[in-house]
Design a protein around this motif. Structure first.
Motif, PDB file in Angstrom:
ATOM      1  N   ARG A 214       0.831  -1.218   0.000  1.00 27.81           N
ATOM      2  CA  ARG A 214       0.000   0.000   0.000  1.00 27.81           C
ATOM      3  C   ARG A 214       0.856   1.254   0.000  1.00 27.81           C
ATOM      4  NH1 ARG A 214      -5.157  -1.299   0.211  1.00 27.81           N
ATOM      5  NH2 ARG A 214      -5.810  -3.278   1.156  1.00 27.81           N
ATOM      6  N   ARG A 215       2.097   1.131   0.447  1.00 29.90           N
ATOM      7  CA  ARG A 215       3.036   2.268   0.381  1.00 29.90           C
ATOM      8  C   ARG A 215       3.761   2.313  -0.956  1.00 29.90           C
ATOM      9  NH1 ARG A 215       4.269   0.488   5.741  1.00 29.90           N
ATOM     10  NH2 ARG A 215       6.139  -0.575   4.936  1.00 29.90           N
ATOM     11  N   GLY A 216       3.472   1.354  -1.838  1.00 26.58           N
ATOM     12  CA  GLY A 216       4.110   1.349  -3.154  1.00 26.58           C
ATOM     13  C   GLY A 216       5.426   0.611  -3.212  1.00 26.58           C
ATOM     14  N   GLU A 217       5.695  -0.283  -2.270  1.00 27.12           N
ATOM     15  CA  GLU A 217       6.965  -0.994  -2.219  1.00 27.12           C
ATOM     16  C   GLU A 217       6.894  -2.317  -2.981  1.00 27.12           C
ATOM     17  OE1 GLU A 217       7.751  -1.480   1.913  1.00 27.12           O
ATOM     18  OE2 GLU A 217       7.816   0.678   2.326  1.00 27.12           O
TER      19      GLU A 217
ATOM     20  N   LEU B 161      -0.693   0.926  -8.418  1.00 25.34           N
ATOM     21  CA  LEU B 161      -1.303   2.054  -7.717  1.00 25.34           C
ATOM     22  C   LEU B 161      -1.901   3.053  -8.690  1.00 25.34           C
ATOM     23  CD1 LEU B 161       1.603   2.786  -5.192  1.00 25.34           C
ATOM     24  CD2 LEU B 161      -0.480   1.517  -4.700  1.00 25.34           C
ATOM     25  N   GLU B 162      -2.913   3.746  -8.216  1.00 26.37           N
ATOM     26  CA  GLU B 162      -3.434   4.910  -8.934  1.00 26.37           C
ATOM     27  C   GLU B 162      -3.842   5.939  -7.902  1.00 26.37           C
ATOM     28  OE1 GLU B 162      -5.764   5.292 -12.855  1.00 26.37           O
ATOM     29  OE2 GLU B 162      -7.290   5.204 -11.286  1.00 26.37           O
ATOM     30  N   ASP B 163      -3.252   7.144  -8.010  1.00 25.98           N
ATOM     31  CA  ASP B 163      -3.477   8.197  -7.017  1.00 25.98           C
ATOM     32  C   ASP B 163      -3.196   7.681  -5.614  1.00 25.98           C
ATOM     33  OD1 ASP B 163      -4.261   9.940  -9.039  1.00 25.98           O
ATOM     34  OD2 ASP B 163      -6.354   9.294  -8.909  1.00 25.98           O
ATOM     35  N   GLU B 164      -2.116   6.921  -5.474  1.00 28.28           N
ATOM     36  CA  GLU B 164      -1.639   6.370  -4.203  1.00 28.28           C
ATOM     37  C   GLU B 164      -2.594   5.357  -3.586  1.00 28.28           C
ATOM     38  OE1 GLU B 164      -0.592   9.560  -1.599  1.00 28.28           O
ATOM     39  OE2 GLU B 164       1.005  10.308  -2.905  1.00 28.28           O
ATOM     40  N   VAL B 165      -3.547   4.870  -4.351  1.00 28.77           N
ATOM     41  CA  VAL B 165      -4.473   3.834  -3.885  1.00 28.77           C
ATOM     42  C   VAL B 165      -4.087   2.511  -4.535  1.00 28.77           C
ATOM     43  CG1 VAL B 165      -6.876   3.051  -3.844  1.00 28.77           C
ATOM     44  CG2 VAL B 165      -6.341   5.480  -3.532  1.00 28.77           C
ATOM     45  N   LEU B 166      -3.950   1.471  -3.739  1.00 31.10           N
ATOM     46  CA  LEU B 166      -3.566   0.163  -4.261  1.00 31.10           C
ATOM     47  C   LEU B 166      -4.744  -0.498  -4.969  1.00 31.10           C
ATOM     48  CD1 LEU B 166      -1.318  -2.029  -4.343  1.00 31.10           C
ATOM     49  CD2 LEU B 166      -2.374  -3.003  -2.297  1.00 31.10           C
TER      50      LEU B 166
ATOM     51  N   SER C  76       7.499  -1.532 -12.829  1.00 35.49           N
ATOM     52  CA  SER C  76       6.676  -0.450 -12.279  1.00 35.49           C
ATOM     53  C   SER C  76       5.981   0.334 -13.385  1.00 35.49           C
ATOM     54  CB  SER C  76       7.538   0.493 -11.434  1.00 35.49           C
ATOM     55  OG  SER C  76       8.060  -0.177 -10.313  1.00 35.49           O
TER      56      SER C  76
END
Length: 234
Positions: A79-82, A114-119, A142
């Motif tokens: 969820r943090r993009g890792e 992700l899109e707009d920081e949403v997983l 990515s």
């Protein structure tokens, strides 16, 4: 290296032309597996507390076992993009023994979509060879995850009328030489069939000699597939 980047750009344009969201995800997986010489690939949508298979290419029970376990352990990181990359599953300490010791891929990567920081989903790809990804490959994954985001979004919110996919195809065909398209088709078939020249020749309806001649004409170096991968494919 410039040729490699051009190839990725062409593939990206090609898969964006898919008119069905799930098919778009499947074709993206095919491209990713071809570029990374992957064994299997999948897209899992990420719900509140679980993951669900959305699209796949070449997966087996090992993938279906690995992804939920990693999701449970690494959900916050995703969820943090890792990205979660396992270069060698046999020596990986972050995996429970129940997963690490089972037959399956030698290495794998799971990239958050992700899109707009949403997983939205997870992009999974693996290999029979350890250390199949470097930093550049992970960055490339990515970038492909953005196409996966498009497919997942389009499934959740289909657009009336299809939204101009034919224009994408026409634009690709107009600016791409026929020889380049034939070259990439040959590469896809070779990678998908573990570089079995006889099998690819049968699929194309040509002789093995013709395939060898096209390898020379398109300046494609022949890849020697390890016996472990050939046994797995069979």
């Amino acid at each position: 290296m410039a040729r490699r980047v051009d190839l990725i750009d062409q593939f990206t344009e090609l898969v964006v032309g898919a008119d069905d969201p799930r098919r778009l995800a499947e074709r993206t997986l095919e491209v990713v597996m071809s570029l990374l010489n992957g064994r299997a690939g999948a897209v899992f949508t990420a719900a509140a507390a679980d993951v669900t298979l959305f699209a796949s290419r070449g997966i087996d029970q090992a993938v279906l076992d690995i992804v939920p376990v990693v999701w449970t352990a690494q959900e916050d990181g995703f969820r943090r993009g890792e990205t979660f990359y396992v270069p060698d599953r046999a020596t990986e300490r972050r995996l429970p023994a129940s997963v690490a010791e089972r037959p399956g891929p030698a290495s794998f990567a799971i990239v958050p979509v992700l899109e707009d920081e949403v997983l939205l989903a997870l992009l999974y790809v693996d290999s029979q060879e350890p250390h199949f990804c470097d930093a550049h490959d992970l960055d490339r994954l990515s970038k492909f995850s953005r196409i996966v985001a498009k497919s997942v979004n389009d499934t959740a919110s289909p657009r009336p009328g299809g939204g101009g996919s034919s224009d994408s195809w026409e634009a690709y065909l107009e600016r791409t030489p026929v020889e380049d398209m034939e070259r990439e088709k040959l590469l896809l078939l070779l990678n998908r069939n573990e570089w079995n020249i006889a099998r690819v020749a049968r699929m194309m309806g040509v002789t093995r000699r013709t395939v060898y001649l096209r390898l020379q004409r398109y300046n494609i170096p022949r890849e020697r597939v390890p016996k472990s991968r050939l046994k797995s494919a069979s």
